[in-house]
Design an enzyme around this catalytic site. Structure first.
Site, PDB file in Angstrom:
ATOM      1  N   CYS A  32       0.721  -1.173  -0.068  1.00 27.74           N
ATOM      2  CA  CYS A  32       0.063  -0.144  -0.044  1.00 27.74           C
ATOM      3  C   CYS A  32       0.887   1.406  -0.182  1.00 27.74           C
ATOM      4  O   CYS A  32       1.589   1.642   0.969  1.00 27.74           O
ATOM      5  CB  CYS A  32      -0.907   0.159   1.294  1.00 27.74           C
ATOM      6  SG  CYS A  32      -1.819   1.785   1.463  1.00 27.74           S
ATOM      7  N   CYS A  35      -0.156   3.991   2.823  1.00 31.14           N
ATOM      8  CA  CYS A  35       0.513   3.414   3.833  1.00 31.14           C
ATOM      9  C   CYS A  35       2.067   3.891   4.425  1.00 31.14           C
ATOM     10  O   CYS A  35       2.351   4.229   5.450  1.00 31.14           O
ATOM     11  CB  CYS A  35       0.275   1.805   4.065  1.00 31.14           C
ATOM     12  SG  CYS A  35      -1.284   1.258   3.925  1.00 31.14           S
TER      13      CYS A  35
END
Length: 325
Positions: A32, A35
């Protein structure tokens, strides 16, 4: 200083929800992008606000901890959840640092039994007295912890990061609360001078600095460290200055403290010439001497008050990733 806990099992997570009053949780995935973008912000919050058994920051990898992710209905990364006494009270989807910081600091302030001085003008900082200047907030959390440097400090005492910690100094705690705790302050080593380099994650407008110094009462022949007296401040230096180098460079502002400047918490407020501190990416604090004839200076905490501007390395945050199956 407490560190973020990496969750390795549902039981570990459940146990933390029971043992820690507040648990801040980062549900993330290695693949991700958003993230990874917001991870440094999360780590900064963790470093400055974590308290053992009180406020705990954890990370949950949704790919390896699918049971936890499913239980809490995690469908997109990153998702941040805040638990208070085991109950979910906040859920934030996406890499929005302002929203994350606001939610975490608000709850942390409530957990301390009052305002922690974050975000709102006119608020104190738990153990500190007095109000913040109207329109300004505590921006100490913008300090880049990895870039902090301190010259001439005695290694027997706390490291440089303790200076910008929000916790109540042990020097203000009594009895059992202070007994057995580490030396959570800094003392100079070979003489009374200290040199601190503080880089920031954002460009700041710095209105005020606060220095807390809590030397113990004198006992017999024991040498008691001094409080800072003369403080020279430099802005936007790319690195820490050497002591000789500082003597050759004009400071942005020099301040001399006297006994009346220290309040009941051992904190002195340094009012800055605000016009000179409008676009600050780093500060160097040079403590030139102490308020006595000793050879050591003690500093417990440093607080930065002002406004947060743009990130130093601006970049667009990626949108929340696709729903995770």
């Amino acid at each position: 200083m407490s560190k973020t806990v990496q969750i390795s099992s549902p039981k570990q997570f459940d146990d933390l929800l029971k043992s820690s009053k507040i648990v801040v949780t980062d549900f993330y995935a290695d693949w991700c992008g958003p993230c990874k973008t917001i991870a440094p912000v999360y780590e900064q919050l963790s470093a400055s606000l974590s308290r053992p058994n009180h406020i705990t920051f954890v990370k949950v990898n949704v790919d390896t901890q699918k049971e936890i992710a499913a239980k809490h209905d995690i469908t997109a990364m990153p998702t941040f959840m805040i638990f208070n006494q085991g109950q979910a009270v906040e859920k934030i989807k996406g890499a929005d640092p302002r929203k994350l910081q606001a939610a975490v600091k608000k709850l942390a302030a409530e957990a301390e039994g009052g305002s922690s001085g974050f975000g709102a003008s006119g608020s104190g900082s738990g153990w500190r007295t007095g109000d913040l200047p109207r329109g300004y907030s505590d921006v100490t959390d913008q300090v880049d912890l990895k870039g902090l440097e301190l010259l001439n400090s005695d290694s027997e005492f706390g490291g440089v990061r303790i200076l910008v910690d929000q916790s109540k100094p042990t020097g203000l705690q009594k009895g059992k609360a202070a007994a057995g705790k580490d030396k959570d302050w800094v003392e100079s080593d070979t003489d009374e001078q200290l040199m601190l380099f503080m880089p920031f994650q954002s460009t700041l407008k710095v209105h005020t600095l606060q220095i807390t110094s809590l030397p113990p009462p004198a006992e017999d022949d024991e040498e008691v460290p001094m409080r800072p007296k003369t403080v020279q401040i430099y802005i936007n230096r790319p690195h820490i200055l050497g002591f000789e180098e500082a003597d050759d460079i004009p400071s942005t502002q020099a301040i001399t403290l006297s006994e009346k400047d220290w309040d009941s918490t051992g904190t002195a407020t340094l009012s800055l010439r605000f016009v000179k501190f409008q676009n600050v990416t780093s500060l160097v604090l040079f403590i030139v001497d102490g308020d006595g004839e000793g050879e050591r200076v003690r500093v417990d905490r440093i607080r930065v008050i002002g406004e947060t501007g743009e990130k130093r390395d601006p970049g667009k945050l990626e949108k929340v990733g696709d729903d995770h199956d």
